[in-house]
Motif scaffolding. Structure first.
Motif, PDB file in Angstrom:
ATOM      1  N   LEU A  48       0.855  -1.192   0.000  1.00  0.00           N
ATOM      2  CA  LEU A  48       0.000   0.000   0.000  1.00  0.00           C
ATOM      3  C   LEU A  48       0.884   1.234   0.000  1.00  0.00           C
ATOM      4  CD1 LEU A  48      -2.523  -1.029   2.796  1.00  0.00           C
ATOM      5  CD2 LEU A  48      -3.083  -0.771   0.372  1.00  0.00           C
ATOM      6  N   THR A  49       0.503   2.233  -0.790  1.00  0.00           N
ATOM      7  CA  THR A  49       1.250   3.489  -0.747  1.00  0.00           C
ATOM      8  C   THR A  49       0.309   4.665  -0.961  1.00  0.00           C
ATOM      9  OG1 THR A  49       3.279   4.574  -1.469  1.00  0.00           O
ATOM     10  CG2 THR A  49       1.878   3.699  -3.200  1.00  0.00           C
ATOM     11  N   ILE A  50       0.801   5.831  -0.602  1.00  0.00           N
ATOM     12  CA  ILE A  50       0.052   7.074  -0.801  1.00  0.00           C
ATOM     13  C   ILE A  50       0.894   7.968  -1.698  1.00  0.00           C
ATOM     14  CG2 ILE A  50      -0.821   9.147   0.336  1.00  0.00           C
ATOM     15  CD1 ILE A  50      -1.237   7.296   2.838  1.00  0.00           C
ATOM     16  N   ASN A  51       0.287   8.412  -2.784  1.00  0.00           N
ATOM     17  CA  ASN A  51       0.982   9.357  -3.650  1.00  0.00           C
ATOM     18  C   ASN A  51      -0.018  10.042  -4.563  1.00  0.00           C
ATOM     19  OD1 ASN A  51       3.130  10.667  -5.265  1.00  0.00           O
ATOM     20  ND2 ASN A  51       4.424   9.281  -4.091  1.00  0.00           N
ATOM     21  N   GLU A  52       0.482  10.778  -5.528  1.00  0.00           N
ATOM     22  CA  GLU A  52      -0.396  11.599  -6.368  1.00  0.00           C
ATOM     23  C   GLU A  52      -1.369  10.743  -7.182  1.00  0.00           C
ATOM     24  OE1 GLU A  52       1.369  14.815  -8.478  1.00  0.00           O
ATOM     25  OE2 GLU A  52      -0.165  14.785 -10.032  1.00  0.00           O
ATOM     26  N   ASN A  53      -2.653  11.141  -7.128  1.00  0.00           N
ATOM     27  CA  ASN A  53      -3.641  10.455  -7.960  1.00  0.00           C
ATOM     28  C   ASN A  53      -4.300  11.410  -8.966  1.00  0.00           C
ATOM     29  OD1 ASN A  53      -5.402  11.842  -6.332  1.00  0.00           O
ATOM     30  ND2 ASN A  53      -6.632  10.075  -5.751  1.00  0.00           N
ATOM     31  N   ALA A  54      -3.739  12.629  -9.087  1.00  0.00           N
ATOM     32  CA  ALA A  54      -4.283  13.571 -10.069  1.00  0.00           C
ATOM     33  C   ALA A  54      -3.739  13.250 -11.466  1.00  0.00           C
ATOM     34  CB  ALA A  54      -3.937  15.001  -9.672  1.00  0.00           C
ATOM     35  N   ASP A  55      -2.441  12.994 -11.544  1.00  0.00           N
ATOM     36  CA  ASP A  55      -1.807  12.691 -12.830  1.00  0.00           C
ATOM     37  C   ASP A  55      -1.368  11.215 -12.822  1.00  0.00           C
ATOM     38  OD1 ASP A  55      -0.263  12.392 -15.065  1.00  0.00           O
ATOM     39  OD2 ASP A  55       1.050  14.113 -14.651  1.00  0.00           O
ATOM     40  N   PRO A  56      -2.001  10.354 -13.633  1.00  0.00           N
ATOM     41  CA  PRO A  56      -1.685   8.916 -13.623  1.00  0.00           C
ATOM     42  C   PRO A  56      -0.233   8.612 -13.988  1.00  0.00           C
ATOM     43  CG  PRO A  56      -3.586   9.383 -15.048  1.00  0.00           C
ATOM     44  CD  PRO A  56      -3.047  10.701 -14.599  1.00  0.00           C
ATOM     45  N   SER A  57       0.450   9.566 -14.636  1.00  0.00           N
ATOM     46  CA  SER A  57       1.839   9.304 -15.025  1.00  0.00           C
ATOM     47  C   SER A  57       2.743   9.172 -13.799  1.00  0.00           C
ATOM     48  CB  SER A  57       2.356  10.408 -15.954  1.00  0.00           C
ATOM     49  OG  SER A  57       2.449  11.623 -15.257  1.00  0.00           O
ATOM     50  N   VAL A  58       2.330   9.720 -12.652  1.00  0.00           N
ATOM     51  CA  VAL A  58       3.142   9.583 -11.435  1.00  0.00           C
ATOM     52  C   VAL A  58       3.210   8.105 -11.023  1.00  0.00           C
ATOM     53  CG1 VAL A  58       3.338  10.180  -8.984  1.00  0.00           C
ATOM     54  CG2 VAL A  58       2.680  11.931 -10.644  1.00  0.00           C
ATOM     55  N   GLN A  59       2.048   7.432 -10.980  1.00  0.00           N
ATOM     56  CA  GLN A  59       2.037   5.997 -10.648  1.00  0.00           C
ATOM     57  C   GLN A  59       2.837   5.194 -11.673  1.00  0.00           C
ATOM     58  OE1 GLN A  59       1.013   3.644  -8.228  1.00  0.00           O
ATOM     59  NE2 GLN A  59       1.069   5.556  -7.107  1.00  0.00           N
ATOM     60  N   GLN A  60       2.669   5.552 -12.958  1.00  0.00           N
ATOM     61  CA  GLN A  60       3.413   4.839 -14.009  1.00  0.00           C
ATOM     62  C   GLN A  60       4.921   4.992 -13.805  1.00  0.00           C
ATOM     63  OE1 GLN A  60       1.714   6.519 -17.583  1.00  0.00           O
ATOM     64  NE2 GLN A  60      -0.300   5.665 -17.117  1.00  0.00           N
ATOM     65  N   THR A 109      -4.026  17.514  -0.869  1.00  0.00           N
ATOM     66  CA  THR A 109      -4.818  17.820  -2.068  1.00  0.00           C
ATOM     67  C   THR A 109      -4.590  16.833  -3.204  1.00  0.00           C
ATOM     68  OG1 THR A 109      -4.647  20.146  -1.496  1.00  0.00           O
ATOM     69  CG2 THR A 109      -5.320  19.642  -3.759  1.00  0.00           C
ATOM     70  N   TRP A 110      -3.337  16.451  -3.409  1.00  0.00           N
ATOM     71  CA  TRP A 110      -3.014  15.619  -4.586  1.00  0.00           C
ATOM     72  C   TRP A 110      -2.836  14.148  -4.223  1.00  0.00           C
ATOM     73  CZ3 TRP A 110      -4.236  18.543  -8.366  1.00  0.00           C
ATOM     74  CH2 TRP A 110      -4.013  19.922  -8.286  1.00  0.00           C
ATOM     75  N   GLN A 111      -3.091  13.812  -2.950  1.00  0.00           N
ATOM     76  CA  GLN A 111      -2.800  12.441  -2.519  1.00  0.00           C
ATOM     77  C   GLN A 111      -3.961  11.481  -2.726  1.00  0.00           C
ATOM     78  OE1 GLN A 111      -1.496  13.209   1.566  1.00  0.00           O
ATOM     79  NE2 GLN A 111       0.549  12.526   0.973  1.00  0.00           N
ATOM     80  N   GLY A 112      -3.614  10.266  -3.071  1.00  0.00           N
ATOM     81  CA  GLY A 112      -4.555   9.165  -3.143  1.00  0.00           C
ATOM     82  C   GLY A 112      -3.911   7.932  -2.540  1.00  0.00           C
ATOM     83  N   LEU A 113      -4.758   6.973  -2.220  1.00  0.00           N
ATOM     84  CA  LEU A 113      -4.294   5.742  -1.595  1.00  0.00           C
ATOM     85  C   LEU A 113      -4.281   4.642  -2.663  1.00  0.00           C
ATOM     86  CD1 LEU A 113      -3.742   4.214   1.106  1.00  0.00           C
ATOM     87  CD2 LEU A 113      -6.216   4.019   1.314  1.00  0.00           C
ATOM     88  N   PHE A 114      -3.125   4.003  -2.826  1.00  0.00           N
ATOM     89  CA  PHE A 114      -2.974   3.005  -3.887  1.00  0.00           C
ATOM     90  C   PHE A 114      -2.671   1.617  -3.343  1.00  0.00           C
ATOM     91  CE2 PHE A 114      -2.166   6.956  -6.022  1.00  0.00           C
ATOM     92  CZ  PHE A 114      -2.735   6.780  -7.275  1.00  0.00           C
ATOM     93  N   PHE A 115      -3.389   0.623  -3.884  1.00  0.00           N
ATOM     94  CA  PHE A 115      -3.011  -0.765  -3.687  1.00  0.00           C
ATOM     95  C   PHE A 115      -1.966  -1.074  -4.757  1.00  0.00           C
ATOM     96  CE2 PHE A 115      -3.144  -5.201  -4.716  1.00  0.00           C
ATOM     97  CZ  PHE A 115      -3.227  -5.816  -3.479  1.00  0.00           C
ATOM     98  N   CYS A 116      -0.820  -1.592  -4.345  1.00  0.00           N
ATOM     99  CA  CYS A 116       0.263  -1.899  -5.289  1.00  0.00           C
ATOM    100  C   CYS A 116       0.307  -3.399  -5.541  1.00  0.00           C
ATOM    101  CB  CYS A 116       1.607  -1.454  -4.740  1.00  0.00           C
ATOM    102  SG  CYS A 116       1.679   0.286  -4.329  1.00  0.00           S
TER     103      CYS A 116
END
Ligand code: ZN
Length: 133
Positions: A48-60, A109-116
């Motif tokens: 699990l991680t928390i990071n930007e979910n506004a721009d999908p390129s960050v996760q990529q 503001t820009w954070q989302g919770l991600f299942f990795c």
């Protein structure tokens, strides 16, 4: 009260799944105004991680760089063939603790919770404990 279980279906070998909305829904259903949220992934090749979910390129970019640092094929001992997934899981970590305020997750503001997912596709679980103040 026992923990709740969230099911996450992944569709790729390596993938970040934004679960922010699903978690917000659980908090709304519990009607908790203020408290703590503890999340735990009971898997050895996910995290699990928390990071930007506004721009999908960050996760990529995060996943691509993890793949560069920890390639699928390496000089690994583990015979199952998924050592890279175990290593990524350990680096990112299996749990998160977050604050609940005003009946919702307190995130930047820009954070989302991600299942990795690091060894998918699979059907995964996230254990969720909501602790009211
Ligand atoms: Zn393994």
């Amino acid at each position: 009260m026992p923990y709740q279980e969230l099911t996450v279906r992944t569709h790729n070998r390596i993938e970040g799944v934004d679960i922010t909305a699903q978690i917000q829904k659980l908090i709304r259903e519990k009607k908790v105004e203020s408290g703590l949220l503890v999340l735990f992934v009971p898997h050895t090749t996910a995290a699990l991680t928390i990071n930007e979910n506004a721009d999908p390129s960050v996760q990529q970019d995060i996943l691509a760089e993890l793949n560069r640092l920890i390639p699928l094929a390496g000089p690994y001992q583990h015979a199952e063939g998924n050592s890279a997934a175990h290593i990524k899981s350990t680096i990112i970590g299996p749990s998160q603790t977050l604050l609940i305020e005003g009946g919702r997750l307190a995130l930047g503001t820009w954070q989302g919770l991600f299942f990795c997912e690091f060894d998918g596709p699979r059907t995964r679980k996230v254990w969720v404990k909501i602790i009211p103040e």
